[in-house]
Design a protein around this motif. Structure first.
Motif, PDB file in Angstrom:
ATOM      1  N   ASP A 165       0.746  -1.267  -0.150  1.00 13.23           N
ATOM      2  CA  ASP A 165       0.081   0.142  -0.074  1.00 13.23           C
ATOM      3  C   ASP A 165       0.869   1.349   0.034  1.00 13.23           C
ATOM      4  O   ASP A 165       0.669   2.249  -0.613  1.00 13.23           O
ATOM      5  CB  ASP A 165      -0.890   0.145   1.194  1.00 13.23           C
ATOM      6  N   SER A 169       1.282   4.134  -2.930  1.00 16.22           N
ATOM      7  CA  SER A 169       1.122   5.404  -2.536  1.00 16.22           C
ATOM      8  C   SER A 169       2.066   6.187  -2.818  1.00 16.22           C
ATOM      9  O   SER A 169       2.025   7.425  -3.382  1.00 16.22           O
ATOM     10  CB  SER A 169       0.694   5.466  -1.211  1.00 16.22           C
ATOM     11  N   ASP A 172       2.273   6.884  -6.456  1.00 17.25           N
ATOM     12  CA  ASP A 172       0.970   7.621  -6.985  1.00 17.25           C
ATOM     13  C   ASP A 172       1.439   9.180  -6.814  1.00 17.25           C
ATOM     14  O   ASP A 172       1.287  10.015  -7.651  1.00 17.25           O
ATOM     15  CB  ASP A 172      -0.194   7.260  -6.341  1.00 17.25           C
ATOM     16  N   GLN A 173       2.152   9.368  -5.479  1.00 21.23           N
ATOM     17  CA  GLN A 173       2.538  10.725  -5.149  1.00 21.23           C
ATOM     18  C   GLN A 173       3.371  11.361  -5.971  1.00 21.23           C
ATOM     19  O   GLN A 173       3.775  12.530  -6.340  1.00 21.23           O
ATOM     20  CB  GLN A 173       2.846  10.773  -3.740  1.00 21.23           C
TER      21      GLN A 173
END
Length: 173
Positions: A165, A169, A172-173
Motif C-alpha cells: 500500500d 501510494s 502515485d504521489q
C-alpha cells in the motif's frame, strides 16, 4: 566515500557505480535531466559503452546496477521516469532536545549494529528462500524489487500488505 557530490558526467557516474555497492549523493538542490536519466539506468541495470584506451574501434562495456540514495531538501525527482523508480522517505525534523553529538550517535550505532546486521541477513535469507514463490496481483514498476521486499519483510516483522500500500501510494504521489 560514504557520501559524494553528484557526478559531472556519465563517465564519473560509471566510475563511482563500478567501484561501490551503493551510490549516495548528499545535499543536492536539483537533479539535471542527464543525471536523472543516468540514475534510472544505474538503478535498473545498464551497460555503458566506452572506447578502449589507445584504440579507435575497440569497445569496453561496463554493466552496473546499483541502489542510489539522493538526499536534499527540495523535490529532486522532477522527471517522472526517475520518480517512478524511487522510494521517497521524508524524515522528521529532530527537535533540539533530541539532538545528539556525532560521537553519541556512532556509539549508539555501534551498540545496535549487530542486531541491525542480523535483521538484514534474516531478511536476505528470507528473500533468497521465498522470492520465487511470491506472486503479486499485477506487477508494479520495479516488480523484482517489490517481489523481493514482499518475500523478506515478514522475516523482520514487517507487514507486506502495508508495504505494498505504501509503495503504491509512494508511486502515485
Amino acid at each position: 566515500a560514504d557520501t559524494r557530490q553528484p557526478p559531472s558526467n556519465d563517465d564519473a557516474l560509471l566510475v563511482a557505480a563500478d567501484n561501490g555497492w551503493m551510490l549516495n549523493f548528499d545535499n543536492l538542490s536539483s537533479v539535471s535531466a542527464w543525471l536523472s536519466d543516468a540514475l534510472c539506468r544505474i538503478s535498473t541495470g545498464a551497460g555503458f559503452s566506452r572506447r578502449r584506451l589507445f584504440t579507435n574501434t575497440d569497445e569496453v562495456i561496463v554493466t552496473v546496477s546499483r541502489p542510489v540514495i539522493i538526499n536534499g531538501i527540495p523535490d529532486l525527482a522532477t522527471h517522472s521516469d526517475l520518480a517512478d523508480r524511487m522510494l521517497f522517505v521524508e524524515l522528521p525534523t529532530i527537535s533540539p532536545e533530541n539532538r545528539r553529538t556525532e560521537s553519541e550517535y556512532w556509539n549508539d550505532f555501534r551498540t545496535a549494529a549487530p542486531g541491525i546486521l542480523g535483521a538484514l541477513l534474516t531478511g536476505v535469507a528470507a528473500v533468497l528462500k521465498g522470492q520465487d514463490q511470491v506472486r503479486l496481483e499485477g506487477n508494479p514498476r520495479m516488480a523484482d524489487f517489490a517481489r523481493r521486499a514482499v518475500a523478506g519483510l515478514p522475516a523482520v516483522g514487517l507487514d507486506t500488505d502495508q508495504f505494498l500500500d505504501v509503495y503504491a501510494s509512494n508511486r502515485d504521489q
